[in-house]
Design a protein around this motif. Sequence first.
Motif, PDB file in Angstrom:
ATOM      1  N   UNK A  91       0.836  -1.205   0.000  1.00  0.00           N
ATOM      2  CA  UNK A  91       0.000   0.000   0.000  1.00  0.00           C
ATOM      3  C   UNK A  91       0.868   1.251   0.000  1.00  0.00           C
ATOM      4  N   UNK A  92       0.385   2.299  -0.664  1.00  0.00           N
ATOM      5  CA  UNK A  92       1.152   3.542  -0.764  1.00  0.00           C
ATOM      6  C   UNK A  92       1.446   4.150   0.595  1.00  0.00           C
ATOM      7  N   UNK A  93       0.658   3.808   1.605  1.00  0.00           N
ATOM      8  CA  UNK A  93       0.876   4.323   2.967  1.00  0.00           C
ATOM      9  C   UNK A  93       2.016   3.625   3.695  1.00  0.00           C
ATOM     10  N   UNK A  94       2.528   2.508   3.103  1.00  0.00           N
ATOM     11  CA  UNK A  94       3.491   1.694   3.841  1.00  0.00           C
ATOM     12  C   UNK A  94       4.735   1.344   3.011  1.00  0.00           C
ATOM     13  N   UNK A  95       5.015   2.112   1.982  1.00  0.00           N
ATOM     14  CA  UNK A  95       6.204   1.832   1.180  1.00  0.00           C
ATOM     15  C   UNK A  95       7.468   2.234   1.939  1.00  0.00           C
ATOM     16  N   UNK A  96       8.608   1.708   1.434  1.00  0.00           N
ATOM     17  CA  UNK A  96       9.933   2.017   1.992  1.00  0.00           C
ATOM     18  C   UNK A  96      10.090   1.559   3.441  1.00  0.00           C
ATOM     19  N   UNK A  97       9.412   0.455   3.773  1.00  0.00           N
ATOM     20  CA  UNK A  97       9.564  -0.091   5.127  1.00  0.00           C
ATOM     21  C   UNK A  97      10.080  -1.538   5.100  1.00  0.00           C
ATOM     22  N   UNK A  98      10.524  -1.975   3.933  1.00  0.00           N
ATOM     23  CA  UNK A  98      11.104  -3.315   3.833  1.00  0.00           C
ATOM     24  C   UNK A  98      10.092  -4.438   3.793  1.00  0.00           C
ATOM     25  N   UNK A  99       8.805  -4.127   3.529  1.00  0.00           N
ATOM     26  CA  UNK A  99       7.784  -5.177   3.572  1.00  0.00           C
ATOM     27  C   UNK A  99       7.946  -6.167   2.425  1.00  0.00           C
ATOM     28  N   UNK A 100       8.223  -5.678   1.212  1.00  0.00           N
ATOM     29  CA  UNK A 100       8.427  -6.590   0.092  1.00  0.00           C
ATOM     30  C   UNK A 100       9.630  -7.482   0.346  1.00  0.00           C
ATOM     31  N   UNK A 101      10.710  -6.912   0.857  1.00  0.00           N
ATOM     32  CA  UNK A 101      11.911  -7.703   1.135  1.00  0.00           C
ATOM     33  C   UNK A 101      11.610  -8.812   2.136  1.00  0.00           C
ATOM     34  N   UNK A 102      10.850  -8.505   3.153  1.00  0.00           N
ATOM     35  CA  UNK A 102      10.512  -9.526   4.155  1.00  0.00           C
ATOM     36  C   UNK A 102       9.668 -10.638   3.547  1.00  0.00           C
ATOM     37  N   UNK A 103       8.691 -10.284   2.717  1.00  0.00           N
ATOM     38  CA  UNK A 103       7.842 -11.306   2.101  1.00  0.00           C
ATOM     39  C   UNK A 103       8.624 -12.122   1.073  1.00  0.00           C
TER      40      UNK A 103
END
Length: 418
Positions: A91-103
């Motif tokens: 979500x655009x509200x949560x980018x640049x927090x490493x979420x894709x990398x973790x998944x």
Amino acid sequence: MTDRSSDIDVRAITDDEFADWQRALDTGFLTPPDITPEILEARRRQFVPGRLLGAFDAGRCVATFRSFEQEVTAVGGTPVRADAITSVTVSATHRRRGLLTRMMTRDLAAAKERGDVVATLIAAEYPIYGRYGFGAATTVAEWTIDVPRTGLDPRWAGPEDGGRVDLVDGEDVRKLGPELHERLRRTQPGVVSRDELWWQLHTGAVRFHATWKEPFYAVYRSAAGEAEGLVTYECDDTWGDAKQPLNTATVRRLIATTPAAERALWRYLCSIDWIVKVKSGRRAPDDLLPHLLPDPRSAAITTLADWLWVRLLDVVEAFRARTYEGTGALVLDVVDRQGLAGGRYLLDASPQGASVEPTSRAADLTLDMGELASLWLGDASAVRLAALGRVREERAGAARVADGLLRTSRRPWCPDVF
């Protein structure tokens, strides 16, 4: 702003969280969140425990990730186990927090543990996936045919080879299509497997969206009566000011197991009354299409782009699975920033087969995992990658040896999006 990334829970979703996950998925892909209970239930058929990941902030799903079982055809026709990745959003509200990398890290580790040889995906944006070891392994092309300029006889009434083209319906496609596709993927590197749900979705038997426009289907049968090609297409309704039909036929999918079938189906599409343009849909970059027409310039390329991305998880099995048109040996020093499949490997290959083993010998080529994936399916050139600075020659002439071993006479092609 306070960094709350550690408060965001990344995990496999439960069946009860599927609706929230779907809402986040539609939000990420800018799709209006108007899923009916019937459509939600249909989409639930994709739920496999452990293969759908979500990131949750205060109980709300803010990122999505799904993988599923797949096979991708290696050079020579061998199917290779793949971890197919799709439905990736943050979500655009949560980018640049490493979420894709973790998944991604979690999914690739699980795929490696399962014994998957490669991971695959279709990248919506180019810069994202190289950092995870993916490389663009196939290219897609689309043509728009200006039918009146082709030079084809508008009075064409059927194939000249004794075959025939028949209109069929979705039920026929569900019967004929799977076997046709299996024959195609035994010969075409880059083609991926299709399960029963795929055929149901693409013939309207199962619907993931509220709107479904029934397409037209046509099958080519040889003079012996064997189905050798299948096309799915739709047509618009456009008329000129002088009451002249100016319709376009848009191909959704066209598969052919023989050149005769391919020729007949394109000829059929260009012969349909009122059709003045044919949009080819996703084709291989070296497709026969333009040169099946008397005037190849009547088919103009409208898209030429990367398509299937591949990430090797088992270098040894991946290179053992494919065939080789030349003979030679190479030591490849493969850099893998995720630590899943890097190392130094000796590839000793010939048209009779290949051995691939870890080695301590001096490297001939040094390259990242993404570049290795691009070379694996035979589309990329090591010489070109070296000129771009993406492959380093440790031994003079090694890139040319690599091209002689790895490149193919026909380019790989993935006709599907997933």
